[in-house]
Design a protein around this motif. Sequence first.
Motif, mmCIF file in Angstrom:
data_model
loop_
_atom_site.group_PDB
_atom_site.id
_atom_site.type_symbol
_atom_site.label_atom_id
_atom_site.label_comp_id
_atom_site.label_asym_id
_atom_site.label_seq_id
_atom_site.Cartn_x
_atom_site.Cartn_y
_atom_site.Cartn_z
ATOM 1 N N ARG A 243 -15.470 7.860 4.457
ATOM 2 C CA ARG A 243 -14.791 9.145 4.252
ATOM 3 C C ARG A 243 -13.913 9.186 3.009
ATOM 4 O O ARG A 243 -13.540 10.258 2.569
ATOM 5 N N LEU A 244 -13.562 8.040 2.472
ATOM 6 C CA LEU A 244 -12.719 8.009 1.281
ATOM 7 C C LEU A 244 -13.572 8.105 0.021
ATOM 8 O O LEU A 244 -14.652 7.530 -0.048
ATOM 9 N N VAL A 245 -13.077 8.819 -0.953
ATOM 10 C CA VAL A 245 -13.725 8.855 -2.258
ATOM 11 C C VAL A 245 -13.613 7.463 -2.858
ATOM 12 O O VAL A 245 -12.542 6.834 -2.794
ATOM 13 N N ARG A 246 -14.689 6.964 -3.418
ATOM 14 C CA ARG A 246 -14.683 5.613 -3.985
ATOM 15 C C ARG A 246 -13.730 5.552 -5.180
ATOM 16 O O ARG A 246 -13.883 6.290 -6.148
ATOM 17 N N PRO A 247 -12.719 4.685 -5.117
ATOM 18 C CA PRO A 247 -11.768 4.577 -6.228
ATOM 19 C C PRO A 247 -12.317 3.701 -7.351
ATOM 20 O O PRO A 247 -13.327 3.019 -7.186
ATOM 21 N N GLU A 248 -11.625 3.732 -8.491
ATOM 22 C CA GLU A 248 -11.985 2.843 -9.587
ATOM 23 C C GLU A 248 -11.710 1.388 -9.225
ATOM 24 O O GLU A 248 -12.382 0.488 -9.707
ATOM 25 N N ALA A 249 -10.703 1.162 -8.387
ATOM 26 C CA ALA A 249 -10.333 -0.200 -8.003
ATOM 27 C C ALA A 249 -9.874 -0.231 -6.562
ATOM 28 O O ALA A 249 -9.263 0.716 -6.077
ATOM 29 N N VAL A 250 -10.198 -1.330 -5.882
ATOM 30 C CA VAL A 250 -9.711 -1.579 -4.523
ATOM 31 C C VAL A 250 -8.981 -2.911 -4.564
ATOM 32 O O VAL A 250 -9.575 -3.955 -4.845
ATOM 33 N N VAL A 251 -7.682 -2.847 -4.320
ATOM 34 C CA VAL A 251 -6.841 -4.034 -4.362
ATOM 35 C C VAL A 251 -6.071 -4.106 -3.052
ATOM 36 O O VAL A 251 -6.170 -3.209 -2.221
ATOM 37 N N MET B 163 -2.709 10.444 -18.671
ATOM 38 C CA MET B 163 -3.530 10.407 -17.478
ATOM 39 C C MET B 163 -2.669 10.077 -16.263
ATOM 40 O O MET B 163 -1.819 9.200 -16.322
ATOM 41 N N THR B 164 -2.883 10.771 -15.193
ATOM 42 C CA THR B 164 -2.157 10.509 -13.951
ATOM 43 C C THR B 164 -2.857 9.411 -13.169
ATOM 44 O O THR B 164 -4.079 9.427 -13.011
ATOM 45 N N THR B 165 -2.097 8.464 -12.692
ATOM 46 C CA THR B 165 -2.623 7.431 -11.799
ATOM 47 C C THR B 165 -2.405 7.889 -10.368
ATOM 48 O O THR B 165 -1.301 8.281 -9.996
ATOM 49 N N ARG B 166 -3.467 7.872 -9.592
ATOM 50 C CA ARG B 166 -3.364 8.242 -8.175
ATOM 51 C C ARG B 166 -3.562 6.988 -7.349
ATOM 52 O O ARG B 166 -4.623 6.363 -7.405
ATOM 53 N N LEU B 167 -2.541 6.610 -6.617
ATOM 54 C CA LEU B 167 -2.553 5.392 -5.815
ATOM 55 C C LEU B 167 -2.488 5.758 -4.341
ATOM 56 O O LEU B 167 -1.543 6.413 -3.904
ATOM 57 N N GLU C 58 -0.938 1.058 -17.203
ATOM 58 C CA GLU C 58 -2.390 0.945 -17.378
ATOM 59 C C GLU C 58 -3.105 2.292 -17.343
ATOM 60 O O GLU C 58 -4.245 2.386 -17.769
ATOM 61 N N GLU C 59 -2.475 3.306 -16.769
ATOM 62 C CA GLU C 59 -3.148 4.593 -16.531
ATOM 63 C C GLU C 59 -4.473 4.326 -15.827
ATOM 64 O O GLU C 59 -5.556 4.613 -16.326
ATOM 65 N N ALA C 60 -4.384 3.786 -14.617
ATOM 66 C CA ALA C 60 -5.518 3.212 -13.912
ATOM 67 C C ALA C 60 -6.447 4.215 -13.238
ATOM 68 O O ALA C 60 -7.465 3.827 -12.693
ATOM 69 N N GLY C 61 -6.132 5.488 -13.219
ATOM 70 C CA GLY C 61 -6.991 6.448 -12.528
ATOM 71 C C GLY C 61 -6.750 6.405 -11.035
ATOM 72 O O GLY C 61 -5.623 6.394 -10.568
ATOM 73 N N ARG C 62 -7.831 6.343 -10.258
ATOM 74 C CA ARG C 62 -7.734 6.339 -8.795
ATOM 75 C C ARG C 62 -7.819 4.897 -8.286
ATOM 76 O O ARG C 62 -8.814 4.214 -8.513
ATOM 77 N N VAL C 63 -6.760 4.468 -7.597
ATOM 78 C CA VAL C 63 -6.689 3.113 -7.065
ATOM 79 C C VAL C 63 -6.385 3.202 -5.576
ATOM 80 O O VAL C 63 -5.506 3.966 -5.170
ATOM 81 N N THR C 64 -7.104 2.429 -4.781
ATOM 82 C CA THR C 64 -6.789 2.306 -3.362
ATOM 83 C C THR C 64 -6.286 0.882 -3.135
ATOM 84 O O THR C 64 -6.926 -0.080 -3.553
ATOM 85 N N ALA C 65 -5.135 0.774 -2.485
ATOM 86 C CA ALA C 65 -4.553 -0.527 -2.159
ATOM 87 C C ALA C 65 -4.402 -0.612 -0.649
ATOM 88 O O ALA C 65 -3.697 0.198 -0.049
ATOM 89 N N VAL C 66 -5.098 -1.565 -0.044
ATOM 90 C CA VAL C 66 -4.978 -1.809 1.394
ATOM 91 C C VAL C 66 -3.892 -2.866 1.541
ATOM 92 O O VAL C 66 -4.081 -4.025 1.153
ATOM 93 N N VAL C 67 -2.739 -2.421 2.043
ATOM 94 C CA VAL C 67 -1.543 -3.270 2.011
ATOM 95 C C VAL C 67 -0.786 -3.236 3.330
ATOM 96 O O VAL C 67 -0.898 -2.294 4.112
ATOM 97 N N LEU D 164 -13.954 0.138 6.275
ATOM 98 C CA LEU D 164 -13.876 1.503 5.741
ATOM 99 C C LEU D 164 -14.946 1.777 4.689
ATOM 100 O O LEU D 164 -15.064 2.890 4.193
ATOM 101 N N GLY D 165 -15.705 0.740 4.335
ATOM 102 C CA GLY D 165 -16.749 0.909 3.331
ATOM 103 C C GLY D 165 -16.244 0.797 1.912
ATOM 104 O O GLY D 165 -16.934 1.210 0.974
ATOM 105 N N LEU D 166 -15.057 0.227 1.734
ATOM 106 C CA LEU D 166 -14.490 0.072 0.389
ATOM 107 C C LEU D 166 -14.943 -1.222 -0.269
ATOM 108 O O LEU D 166 -14.649 -1.460 -1.432
ATOM 109 N N GLY D 167 -15.626 -2.068 0.463
ATOM 110 C CA GLY D 167 -16.078 -3.347 -0.074
ATOM 111 C C GLY D 167 -14.975 -4.383 -0.013
ATOM 112 O O GLY D 167 -13.999 -4.249 0.720
ATOM 113 N N ASP D 168 -15.149 -5.430 -0.804
ATOM 114 C CA ASP D 168 -14.162 -6.501 -0.844
ATOM 115 C C ASP D 168 -13.015 -6.095 -1.756
ATOM 116 O O ASP D 168 -13.238 -5.661 -2.878
#
Length: 197
Positions: free
Chosen positions: A41-49, A1-5, A132-141, A63-67
């Motif tokens: 506008r962003l697709v909801r990721p599996e995780a927001v870190v 599985m590809t992880t998209r970060l 982890e093969e985490a799927g779609r992850v968005t990191a606000v960094v 951005l509507g990504l939550g906490d």
Amino acid sequence: MTTRLLLLTPARTASLRRAVFDDGDPLDEGGAARARAAAGRLVRPEAVVGSGSVRCAQTARLLGLGDLRAVPELAGLDAGRWRGRAVDEVGAAEPEALGRWLADPEAAAPGGESVADVCARVGRWLRALADEEAGRVTAVVEPDVVRAAAVHATGAPLSAFWRLDVEPLTVTELSGRAGRWNLRVGRPLAAVTAEER
């Protein structure tokens, strides 16, 4: 599985406009307005870190990504006793120390950390994420974390760190599989959202 970060940098703050070492200030009015304008506008990721900074947390919410879940390895570069001071002020008061910190990736800011430290901890996190093969992850960094991730993903020397300009409220994309990362650098948030619709 590809992880998209997606590495998303926070919107502007007053400190950023004044070239001050991060002092934990919130988004300014213009930065908050730009983040609100891009909300939903962003697709909801599996995780927001992300980084544990105020501006990263605010950007994620606007951005509507939550906490976001703060991850210690994704903290911005610790500037130690320079935190809250203008770069020009530090350069005038401690020119040798600032010059050494900017030129030598192993040199730490007084009471803070070096570029090598940041790159090492971000690299550890990226290796664990790939496993982890985490799927779609968005990191606000913070931009420093984006620089460190780019150095790690490309295998660039640590000296490349300060040669990477990272603008506020932009996305840098990494896709990883089998321990290898591919890098797409600095697309405006609008370009990412248009492709994902």
